[in-house]
Design a protein around this motif. Structure first.
Motif, short mmCIF file in Angstrom:
data_model
loop_
_atom_site.label_atom_id
_atom_site.label_comp_id
_atom_site.label_asym_id
_atom_site.label_seq_id
_atom_site.Cartn_x
_atom_site.Cartn_y
_atom_site.Cartn_z
N LYS A 85 100.96 7.61 92.14
CA LYS A 85 102.18 7.47 92.13
C LYS A 85 103.18 6.36 90.92
O LYS A 85 103.91 6.84 90.83
N GLU A 86 102.43 5.63 91.52
CA GLU A 86 102.51 3.53 91.90
C GLU A 86 102.32 3.18 90.10
O GLU A 86 102.97 2.26 89.96
N THR A 87 101.96 4.47 89.55
CA THR A 87 101.00 3.69 88.08
C THR A 87 102.84 3.18 87.10
O THR A 87 103.35 4.55 87.08
N ASP A 88 102.50 2.13 86.80
CA ASP A 88 103.48 2.25 85.45
C ASP A 88 103.15 2.86 84.28
O ASP A 88 102.38 1.91 83.50
N THR A 89 103.48 3.77 83.89
CA THR A 89 103.09 4.78 82.91
C THR A 89 103.78 4.25 82.08
O THR A 89 103.37 3.89 80.76
N ASP A 90 104.79 2.90 81.95
CA ASP A 90 105.25 2.62 80.08
C ASP A 90 104.44 1.43 80.15
O ASP A 90 103.94 1.30 78.53
N LEU A 91 103.60 0.44 81.05
CA LEU A 91 102.64 -0.54 80.83
C LEU A 91 101.33 0.38 80.24
O LEU A 91 100.56 -0.60 79.30
N LEU A 92 100.65 1.13 81.26
CA LEU A 92 99.48 1.96 81.14
C LEU A 92 99.87 2.50 79.59
O LEU A 92 99.14 2.09 78.27
N SER A 93 100.78 2.96 78.78
CA SER A 93 101.25 3.24 77.26
C SER A 93 101.42 2.47 76.85
O SER A 93 100.14 2.39 75.88
N LYS A 94 101.34 1.13 77.09
CA LYS A 94 101.92 -0.07 75.79
C LYS A 94 100.15 -0.54 76.05
O LYS A 94 100.17 -1.55 74.03
N HIS A 95 99.52 -0.91 77.37
CA HIS A 95 98.06 -1.42 76.70
C HIS A 95 97.26 -0.14 75.78
O HIS A 95 96.12 -0.94 75.13
N ILE A 96 97.48 0.50 75.88
CA ILE A 96 96.58 2.13 75.49
C ILE A 96 96.76 2.23 74.16
O ILE A 96 95.89 2.24 73.53
N LEU A 97 97.82 1.98 73.55
CA LEU A 97 98.45 2.27 72.23
C LEU A 97 97.86 1.31 71.23
O LEU A 97 97.52 0.59 69.70
N HIS A 98 97.76 -0.64 72.36
CA HIS A 98 97.73 -1.54 71.34
C HIS A 98 96.29 -1.49 70.98
O HIS A 98 95.54 -2.35 69.76
N LEU A 99 95.26 -1.06 71.80
CA LEU A 99 93.62 -0.58 71.71
C LEU A 99 93.17 0.79 71.19
O LEU A 99 91.95 1.36 71.07
N LYS A 100 93.70 1.77 70.72
CA LYS A 100 93.71 3.07 70.71
C LYS A 100 93.12 3.29 69.53
O LYS A 100 91.81 4.00 69.44
#
Length: 222
Positions: free
Chosen positions: A158-173
């Motif tokens: 529940k403490e996951t920063d989904t905005d940061l997770l999204s950003k990092h995934i999309l940069h490398l997808k």
């Protein structure tokens, strides 16, 4: 070799299993040599050893580097566990030795072990470092730092920063590297244990590699 490691190495040598070592080396594509100590064994031996005495925190970086120079892979696993024992004494500068472990003798098992024992806890202890450093990793040319930028939140729930997770995934997808595609899927699968709807919507909205998508939805599709 730091004197603290000598009795532990002798202990590992006493419990070595050549038949296990051969199989473990093959599983790691013959990149590393092993004592043949499976995880429950080396964990038990090292945990008992740490309980007897821990070296001063000031010595830990030198001990870790000696572990990393040792030809047997189990010593690298021990180094990760050793640094984890000092979480209360970590400083912001501790990230430098963590990065050393991520970028030397790198392979998925040490990098992912570090995500649980080191990188995840480090960024919880120093949240102001999280975005700056993981963005640097994400934009680097090092596969293992990139993987770490995606994986460090795998235990955050529940403490996951989904905005940061999204950003990092999309940069490398669009990365063609297997270990990056796998990391994207694994990170999303872990977060699906907390928020299935978010993960489902994310995968639906963004065009991920087939491997990443399959891994991300593996738990949900069941």
């Amino acid at each position: 070799m730091h004197f603290y490691l000598i009795p532990l190495i002798k202990l590992f040598e006493q419990h070595a299993d050549a038949s296990n070592a051969e199989g473990m080396k093959a599983y790691m594509l013959n990149q590393f040599d092993f004592y043949g100590l499976k995880a429950p064994v080396w964990r038990k031996l090292s945990k008992e050893y740490f309980k007897k005495e821990l070296p001063p925190f000031e010595d830990v970086e030198a001990i870790i580097k000696d572990c990393w120079q040792h030809p047997k892979r189990e010593l690298q696993y021990v180094a990760i566990e050793l640094l984890s024992c000092y979480q209360k004494q970590w400083k912001k500068e501790t990230i430098s030795i963590i990065e050393y472990m991520l970028t030397h003798k790198s392979w998925w098992e040490t990098v992912d072990h570090a995500a649980t024992a080191l990188t995840g806890p480090y960024f919880k202890k120093f949240p102001e470092q999280q975005r700056k450093i993981t963005t640097k990793w994400n934009k680097s040319s090092n596969t293992w730092l990139q993987r770490s930028s995606i994986m460090f939140q795998k235990m955050y729930r529940k403490e996951t920063d989904t905005d940061l997770l999204s950003k990092h995934i999309l940069h490398l997808k669009s990365a063609r590297e297997f270990f990056i595609q796998k990391a994207i899927g694994w990170a999303l699968r872990e977060y699906s244990k907390t928020d299935e709807k978010w993960v489902t919507a994310f995968v639906k909205k963004h065009s991920l590699s087939p491997l990443s998508e399959r891994e991300a939805l593996k738990r949900i599709s069941k």
